[in-house]
Structures are given as C-alpha cells and as structure tokens.
Design a protein around this motif. Structure first.
Motif, PDB file in Angstrom:
ATOM      1  N   PHE A 395       3.682-125.521 -30.995  1.00  0.00           N
ATOM      2  CA  PHE A 395       2.363-125.232 -30.440  1.00  0.00           C
ATOM      3  C   PHE A 395       1.561-124.311 -31.356  1.00  0.00           C
ATOM      4  O   PHE A 395       0.339-124.445 -31.469  1.00  0.00           O
ATOM      5  CB  PHE A 395       2.496-124.623 -29.049  1.00  0.00           C
ATOM      6  CG  PHE A 395       3.097-125.557 -28.036  1.00  0.00           C
ATOM      7  CD1 PHE A 395       3.187-126.918 -28.283  1.00  0.00           C
ATOM      8  CD2 PHE A 395       3.582-125.083 -26.829  1.00  0.00           C
ATOM      9  CE1 PHE A 395       3.742-127.787 -27.360  1.00  0.00           C
ATOM     10  CE2 PHE A 395       4.145-125.941 -25.891  1.00  0.00           C
ATOM     11  CZ  PHE A 395       4.223-127.295 -26.169  1.00  0.00           C
ATOM     12  N   HIS A 396       2.263-123.376 -32.005  1.00  0.00           N
ATOM     13  CA  HIS A 396       1.567-122.509 -32.965  1.00  0.00           C
ATOM     14  C   HIS A 396       1.057-123.327 -34.144  1.00  0.00           C
ATOM     15  O   HIS A 396      -0.072-123.121 -34.621  1.00  0.00           O
ATOM     16  CB  HIS A 396       2.507-121.412 -33.461  1.00  0.00           C
ATOM     17  CG  HIS A 396       1.900-120.536 -34.528  1.00  0.00           C
ATOM     18  ND1 HIS A 396       0.941-119.587 -34.245  1.00  0.00           N
ATOM     19  CD2 HIS A 396       2.104-120.489 -35.882  1.00  0.00           C
ATOM     20  CE1 HIS A 396       0.584-118.984 -35.369  1.00  0.00           C
ATOM     21  NE2 HIS A 396       1.271-119.520 -36.365  1.00  0.00           N
ATOM     22  N   THR A 397       1.858-124.298 -34.609  1.00  0.00           N
ATOM     23  CA  THR A 397       1.461-125.142 -35.737  1.00  0.00           C
ATOM     24  C   THR A 397       0.267-126.015 -35.393  1.00  0.00           C
ATOM     25  O   THR A 397      -0.607-126.251 -36.222  1.00  0.00           O
ATOM     26  CB  THR A 397       2.641-126.022 -36.182  1.00  0.00           C
ATOM     27  OG1 THR A 397       3.745-125.194 -36.535  1.00  0.00           O
ATOM     28  CG2 THR A 397       2.264-126.886 -37.374  1.00  0.00           C
ATOM     29  N   LEU A 398       0.240-126.503 -34.147  1.00  0.00           N
ATOM     30  CA  LEU A 398      -0.844-127.408 -33.745  1.00  0.00           C
ATOM     31  C   LEU A 398      -2.180-126.700 -33.633  1.00  0.00           C
ATOM     32  O   LEU A 398      -3.221-127.348 -33.509  1.00  0.00           O
ATOM     33  CB  LEU A 398      -0.486-128.092 -32.424  1.00  0.00           C
ATOM     34  CG  LEU A 398       0.687-129.071 -32.492  1.00  0.00           C
ATOM     35  CD1 LEU A 398       0.931-129.717 -31.145  1.00  0.00           C
ATOM     36  CD2 LEU A 398       0.462-130.134 -33.556  1.00  0.00           C
ATOM     37  N   GLY A 399      -2.170-125.382 -33.623  1.00  0.00           N
ATOM     38  CA  GLY A 399      -3.407-124.635 -33.786  1.00  0.00           C
ATOM     39  C   GLY A 399      -4.223-124.439 -32.529  1.00  0.00           C
ATOM     40  O   GLY A 399      -3.692-124.281 -31.428  1.00  0.00           O
ATOM     41  N   THR A 400      -5.526-124.499 -32.686  1.00  0.00           N
ATOM     42  CA  THR A 400      -6.466-124.019 -31.672  1.00  0.00           C
ATOM     43  C   THR A 400      -6.685-124.987 -30.516  1.00  0.00           C
ATOM     44  O   THR A 400      -7.440-124.658 -29.601  1.00  0.00           O
ATOM     45  CB  THR A 400      -7.828-123.737 -32.318  1.00  0.00           C
ATOM     46  OG1 THR A 400      -8.318-124.948 -32.923  1.00  0.00           O
ATOM     47  CG2 THR A 400      -7.703-122.666 -33.392  1.00  0.00           C
ATOM     48  N   ILE A 401      -6.043-126.159 -30.528  1.00  0.00           N
ATOM     49  CA  ILE A 401      -6.304-127.114 -29.445  1.00  0.00           C
ATOM     50  C   ILE A 401      -5.937-126.541 -28.088  1.00  0.00           C
ATOM     51  O   ILE A 401      -6.558-126.844 -27.077  1.00  0.00           O
ATOM     52  CB  ILE A 401      -5.542-128.433 -29.692  1.00  0.00           C
ATOM     53  CG1 ILE A 401      -5.919-129.462 -28.613  1.00  0.00           C
ATOM     54  CG2 ILE A 401      -4.044-128.213 -29.730  1.00  0.00           C
ATOM     55  CD1 ILE A 401      -5.393-130.842 -28.868  1.00  0.00           C
TER      56      ILE A 401
END
Length: 521
Positions: A395-401
């Motif tokens: 979830f951290h990698t997937l960013g601001t979504i």
C-alpha cells in the motif's frame, strides 16, 4: 403450447391491463381494453416488458460475471397464453423480442424441443446445491446437438460430468454468445489442484461475446482464441501449469480483442517471480496494446508477470481492478503504481482490510452506495505479522491512491487460530500500514484486532498524537465477545478488550485539539 409453459410462467409486467380486461391468462378472448390496441402498439408494450437479465444496481461482481438471472428469459411464456392474437404477435416477432427457450434444472428438454417453435436455446445449469440427474444430463446433451440454435451456455458441474458435457461442443455454434464452464469448487472428493479440463479442438463460436472458464488448459495460440475478435468478456480462471503462457503471447492475443470490457487472467500455480524475471530477460516484450473499452481487469499470479503486462498495455476507461498476488518475499511493482495513479476512473472512498487464514484482502469502493468494488487486492500469507507487513509495503508503494479513503474497516476472520502461526503484528507494522490512509475520517476495528490496534494508535515517546490518521474523527469499537468456554481458547487480543482500551489514544487526541469520538454498536 405444452403444459411446461404454464408451470414455469412468470407474471406479466403489465398485469393491470389484464385485470381491467378481466380474462384469465388461458382465455382465448382478451378484454375490451386490450382489444382496442393495434398489433404495433401491443408489440411495443411487449418489447418494453422484456426484463433486464442483469440489474447492476443489485448484484455483486460474481453475479455480473455470471451474466445475471437467466430464468428471466421465461418472461414471454405467459404472454403467449393470453390469446391467439397475442401468441401470433409474439412468435411473428420472435427475433425482435429475442425470444429463447430455457433448458434449466427440471426442464423436460425432450418435450420442449418436440412441441415448441425452433427458437434459440439457453442452457442454464448453474445450480450449486444439486447433483445433476441422468435425465437432465441427457437433456443438456440433446440441446447441444442443436448447434445452430444454442445462444447461451452456463454450466457448473463436477469435473467428470462437466468434461463430458463440454466434449459435446465439437463443432461450430454459429449464434453462441455466452459460454460459462466451471467445475464445482467444493465437490467431494476435493478437486486435484492440478486437474484441468479441455475444450474440443473443433469447437468454434464466431459470434461469442462472453467466455468464462475455470481450470481449462487452452493454449494461448489456440484457434479458439485467435478467432474471437468479438469478445466483450474473457475470464480465464485457475489456469493450470500446463497452459501457462508468456505475457508477450497474451499481449498478442489481446491486440486482436479491441472490444474487451472485462478481462480476467488468474493462474492456478505459483510461478516464482525470479523464474518469470529470468524468462522475461530472455524474451523482450515490444508489443504495446491499447484496450479502449476495457473497464474491468483481474489478475492472479506473480508480481513480475503483472509488471511485464502493465508495462505494455494502456487502459483509459478502467473502473475496476482485481490483483491477487501469491505469497512473495518482496513486491517490486512500479508499473502497477503508475498504472493505478493514472487510472482516472478508479475512485476509492470506502475500504475494508480483511485478515483471513491464507491471505489479506483489501476491497475499496468508490462511494458508500456502490455495490461493486473499484479495487480488490489479495496478498498471500498465513501469519498475521506477515500479512500486515506485506500490506504495509504494497500500500505504501502504490502511493497516494489511498489518500482519498474516508472510511476504513479492519477485520479478522481467521477460523483456525493455530499455535504455529504468529497471530500478532508489531506496533511498527500496524503504523506503517495505517500510514497509507492519511485522510480517513472513520475507522472501524474488528474485535480480534482491538488489542493490537489500540497499542498501535497510542503515540509513543516523541510521537505526535496526530502523526497517524490526522483526519480521524470517529473510532468504531466492536462489542466484546463472550468469554470462551475453555481457558486458553482465545488470546486476549483475539477476545477484544474492555471499553476503555482506546482511552489513552482518545485522551491524547483530545489534548492535541483533534478530538476523536468513540462509537459503540
């Protein structure tokens, strides 16, 4: 018409008109109000009476893939019993009204084919709780012999019976639009994970628009796929190891399917990311594909495979994304991150994280009224600490979504609490996970997670009370479960905690000027 029509008839959508006229459904003389309408007006009313097979406002994603309620195709059965005139209008306009005969459980197929007009056939055997009878099996095989009349097929049966029925697809089905063939998932004995099914090499369906298969070993270069430019739905589920195909081969096939709206590629076997990475190094992917109509994308497999696929595909209208990763040590997903961040129609407002026995599942919805999720992510792993750590990294990698998520629910449904599993995640892992949801206004916590979450939310030395979930205003606490019958059945964290377990966190937020209300059921 034979008796089976009256026993399976459905109510008219304009019963009021019949009631004003006064006749019974079997009357040959309609009432005066009906009589004054000309044939064209009646046909127009009949066409408006055709029900929707799939009501997208009331169904979940499984029902969407399954194609809705095919029994609603019986809508016209009662119309033709009202009077001879109505029967004539209906049958003379059979093509316009898209009339079909339905071969479902309990249908006397032999009698139906012998005494009904030569209308298109719908074969619908999706029953989960019933074994097929010999008569029903023979009826399906008889209907499949009418190749030029079969419009839709939906089968979910045991593997031996399903393969026998599928073997009957040994020619061209010129009007077939929909093929759904899946084995019963929970049959006894349990399915061999490596068991696969096959379609006959001679099967052709030039006008097929929806193809949904499970455990079928179809080579990616099969003529069946190379001639399916009309496909709107392609869902290939639990693809066996023997039918594995390279992302480059998949892209080549997808380039021939510009009308696709739903695509699901779900591998059954775990292909290690390193093996796929080595394979990709040997075969460079240069084919770029745009899927202009695709709205739903589903994938199950290793992250390296999905990364290779997403690096070369453009999907401008994507609204729903499913990603099911096998258990992995690491996740390198830069293309997935870019893909999600640029998907303009992928909106998230409500999210639920479920920690299950073999994986953690996250479902996110565009708003509170939505019944269909916009994003669903599965991460493999049995230990809770592994699940939390994996979810935090991804979830951290997937960013601001996830910054748009307003309501977050954390729940656990681990039926078997094995002593061999680590059912505790440390505070740092939980805080990293929650750190991806910076704008959550409402947080709901399941009972088994209360102990761990209360510890994670409590600010440590040198930490600001608003560092984590700074926009939080409501914290929903579950009822405390009943105490176990036997000592030691559940840990304290699994049982939940007293109602004041979040008091330190609530007090700290109050003093910081960012109060949080504790909401009880």
């Amino acid at each position: 018409m034979t008796h089976y029509l009256s026993t399976t008839a459905v109510n008219l959508s304009f019963t009021g008109m019949l009631n004003q006229g006064g006749p019974s459904p079997d009357s040959q003389h309609p009432g005066p109000l009906i009589h004054i309408l000309d044939d064209y007006s009646l046909l127009y009313i009949f066409s408006l009476s055709r029900p929707s097979i799939l009501d997208e406002n009331e169904v979940d994603h499984d029902q969407v893939l399954e194609g809705g309620e095919w029994t609603r195709e019986l809508w016209w059965y009662r119309l033709v019993q009202v009077c001879r005139r109505w029967r004539g209008i209906v049958f003379e306009s059979a093509s316009h009204l898209r009339l079909s005969l339905v071969c479902a459980r309990g249908t006397p197929v032999v009698d139906m084919l012998a005494h009904s007009p030569p209308l298109p056939l719908i074969i619908d055997h999706l029953d989960l709780n019933y074994d097929i009878t010999t008569e029903e099996e023979e009826g399906i095989l008889l209907a499949l012999q009418c190749r030029d009349r079969v419009r839709r097929i939906r089968l979910r049966k045991s593997v031996p019976i399903l393969q026998k029925l599928v073997n009957a697809l040994d020619g061209e089905f010129p009007i077939l639009e929909y093929l759904y063939a899946m084995p019963q998932q929970y049959q006894r004995p349990l399915l061999d994970q490596n068991m696969s099914l096959n379609l006959p090499e001679t099967f052709r369906a030039p006008h097929l628009r929806h193809l949904l298969l499970m455990r079928f070993a179809i080579p990616i270069g099969s003529p069946l796929l190379t001639t399916m430019g009309n496909l709107v739905t392609l869902s290939h589920n639990l693809i066996p190891h023997s039918a594995y195909f390279h992302p480059y081969a998949l892209l080549q096939r997808l380039s021939l399917m510009p009308q696709l709206e739903t695509l699901g590629i779900f591998f059954n076997s775990h292909f290690p990311s390193r093996d796929i990475e080595r394979q990709l190094l040997r075969t460079r992917i240069t084919t770029s594909v745009t899927l202009p109509n695709l709205q739903w994308l589903g994938f199950q497999g290793a992250s390296a495979y999905l990364e290779a696929l997403l690096s070369q595909v453009t999907i401008p209208l994507l609204e729903t994304l499913q990603v099911y990763f096998f258990n992995q040590l690491t996740y390198s997903i830069p293309h997935l991150q870019q893909f999600i961040s640029t998907a303009g129609n992928l909106r998230l407002e409500i999210a639920t994280l479920s920690f299950l026995e073999d994986y953690v599942k996250m479902k996110a919805y565009p708003d509170k009224e939505a019944k269909m999720f916009a994003l669903c992510v599965h991460l493999g792993g049995r230990h809770l600490d592994w699940q939390v750590a994996s979810a935090a990294r991804v979830f951290h990698t997937l960013g601001t979504i996830f910054s748009a998520v307003d309501h977050l629910t954390l729940e656990s449904d681990r039926h078997v609490m094995s002593s061999e599993w680590n059912n505790e995640a440390d505070r740092t892992q939980w805080r990293e996970l929650l750190g991806s949801f910076v704008n959550v206004n409402t947080l709901s916590v399941g009972g088994e997670l209360v102990g761990q979450l209360s510890h994670a939310l409590q600010p440590g030395e040198g930490e600001s009370p608003t560092e984590l979930l700074p926009e939080l205003h409501e914290l929903h606490e579950p009822d405390r479960p009943e105490p176990p019958d036997e000592p030691g059945e559940l840990s304290d964290s699994a049982m939940g905690a007293p109602s004041d377990v979040f008091s330190s966190f609530i007090d700290a937020r109050q003093k910081a000027g960012h109060p949080v209300s504790l909401i009880h059921p």
